[in-house]
Design a protein around this motif. Structure first.
Motif, short mmCIF file in Angstrom:
data_model
loop_
_atom_site.label_atom_id
_atom_site.label_comp_id
_atom_site.label_asym_id
_atom_site.label_seq_id
_atom_site.Cartn_x
_atom_site.Cartn_y
_atom_site.Cartn_z
N UNK A 92 -5.61 0.29 -5.30
CA UNK A 92 -4.87 -1.27 -5.15
C UNK A 92 -5.43 -2.35 -6.15
N UNK A 93 -4.44 -2.82 -6.80
CA UNK A 93 -4.62 -3.83 -7.84
C UNK A 93 -5.49 -4.97 -7.29
N UNK A 94 -5.19 -5.57 -6.04
CA UNK A 94 -5.59 -6.49 -5.37
C UNK A 94 -7.29 -6.18 -5.10
N UNK A 95 -7.49 -5.23 -4.74
CA UNK A 95 -8.79 -4.88 -4.32
C UNK A 95 -9.67 -4.95 -5.63
N UNK A 96 -9.06 -4.29 -6.82
CA UNK A 96 -9.87 -4.50 -7.86
C UNK A 96 -10.06 -6.00 -8.34
N UNK A 97 -8.80 -6.75 -8.42
CA UNK A 97 -8.94 -8.14 -8.55
C UNK A 97 -10.03 -9.12 -8.01
N UNK A 269 -2.29 -17.97 -4.99
CA UNK A 269 -1.94 -16.46 -5.05
C UNK A 269 -3.25 -15.82 -4.59
N UNK A 270 -3.89 -15.07 -5.31
CA UNK A 270 -5.33 -14.51 -5.14
C UNK A 270 -6.25 -14.52 -6.40
N UNK A 271 -6.40 -15.85 -6.55
CA UNK A 271 -7.06 -16.10 -7.92
C UNK A 271 -8.43 -16.53 -7.54
N UNK A 272 -8.86 -16.82 -6.27
CA UNK A 272 -10.10 -16.98 -5.61
C UNK A 272 -10.19 -16.22 -4.43
N UNK A 273 -9.70 -14.82 -4.35
CA UNK A 273 -9.83 -14.13 -3.23
C UNK A 273 -10.90 -13.09 -3.52
#
Length: 318
Positions: A92-97, A269-273
């Motif tokens: 998952x790219x969101x998890x890596x981020x 977005x998810x820039x501080x998630x």
């Protein structure tokens, strides 16, 4: 008169000292009965039961859920899916981020920010007068004792577009910007530094007070400057305090949720998630309890790795 017979080595040598009584063998201590050991364990039994009930039990249940497809959608039964949740996370790219942002948040706010600033404040307060120490210590500790939600709202008001920071920059005729939109992860990192520096300052203040004054004075007489005394005397002598402070700060920073949630909610977005916010979103917003719990276990693994590194450093002698 008879001649003395030469000693030929046969037979035991005599020294003329009469032999003493035989030394009795030390008797073995009898093992305490099992009942006595159980009686001695009774005082710690309530604490052990509480640890098993409220710590080991939930961790074991979460470990089980992480291998299932449990959801908050009213499903009747959950099924065992093995490592599917973990494979999904690493794909998952969101998890890596979230992992990357968690590392940035931890390094900036804990390893560099709180640790360095706390040591600097503790060193400066050693040389300051008593009124200055009282005032500075009170201001720093006040930020620490504030509830996380209150601190998050104060820092949101400081960094927002119409906030205090931009008002100061406008007065100084410097360019302003929407910090929570352009640099959200750095904004929440600085907020965590502001809130958590007091703990590092207290740890290092106690450690610096334990350094013998004679050693510092002798180094100063020998011509060692402030930086040389700090590098060759102060830091080696408070090494264990540094390791303990880093371990506690890192574990606390990895679990920060409320501060980031109040300021940015992980956005824009998810820039501080970070991982705690990603875990919350997957488990409660997307109703994937199994997947969210798998992420929580990975976060626990990251914290354990940091702890092992710090404990290894603490065992190393200077």
């Amino acid at each position: 008169m008879t001649a003395a017979t030469p000693h030929t080595g046969a037979g035991p040598k005599t020294t003329g000292v009469p032999p003493g009584p035989p030394v009795p063998r030390q008797a073995r201590r009898p093992r305490p009965p099992v009942g006595r050991g159980l009686i001695r364990a009774l005082p710690v039994a309530p604490a052990l039961v509480l640890l098993l009930l409220f710590l080991a039990g939930p961790i074991a249940y979460c470990a089980y859920i992480a291998f299932t497809d449990l959801q908050l959608t009213g499903q009747a039964h959950s099924s065992f899916v093995g490592l599917a949740n973990f494979r999904k996370a690493f794909g998952d790219d969101e998890f890596i981020n979230a992992v990357w942002l968690t590392l940035v948040f931890t390094v900036v706010s804990s390893l560099l920010g709180q640790n360095t600033l706390g040591l600097a404040l503790a060193t400066l307060m050693q040389r300051a007068s008593k009124p200055v120490r009282t005032l500075a210590g009170g201001v720093v500790i006040t930020a620490w004792v504030l509830p996380e939600v209150v601190a998050g709202f104060l820092l949101y008001a400081f960094f927002r577009r119409e906030g205090t920071l931009n008002a100061i920059l406008d007065r100084l005729h410097l360019p302003s910007q929407n910090w929570l939109f352009t640099l959200p992860i750095l904004a929440v990192s600085f907020a965590n530094v502001w809130r958590g520096t007091a703990f590092s300052m207290l740890v290092y203040s106690a450690a610096l007070n334990e350094i013998p004054q004679e050693i510092t004075e002798a180094a100063q007489v020998d011509g060692a400057g402030g930086w040389r005394r700090m590098w060759h005397i102060t830091l080696p002598m408070i090494r264990r305090s540094i390791g303990t402070n880093l371990m506690l700060n890192t574990l606390q920073t990895l679990s920060v949720f409320g501060l980031i949630w109040v300021m940015t909610r992980g956005g824009p977005g998810n820039r501080s998630q970070t991982l705690p916010l990603f875990m919350y979103e997957q488990a409660f917003r997307n109703s994937m309890i199994g997947y969210g719990t798998a992420v929580a276990l990975l976060l626990l693994l990251v914290g354990s790795l940091f702890s092992l590194v710090y404990l290894r450093l603490l065992r190393t002698e200077v």
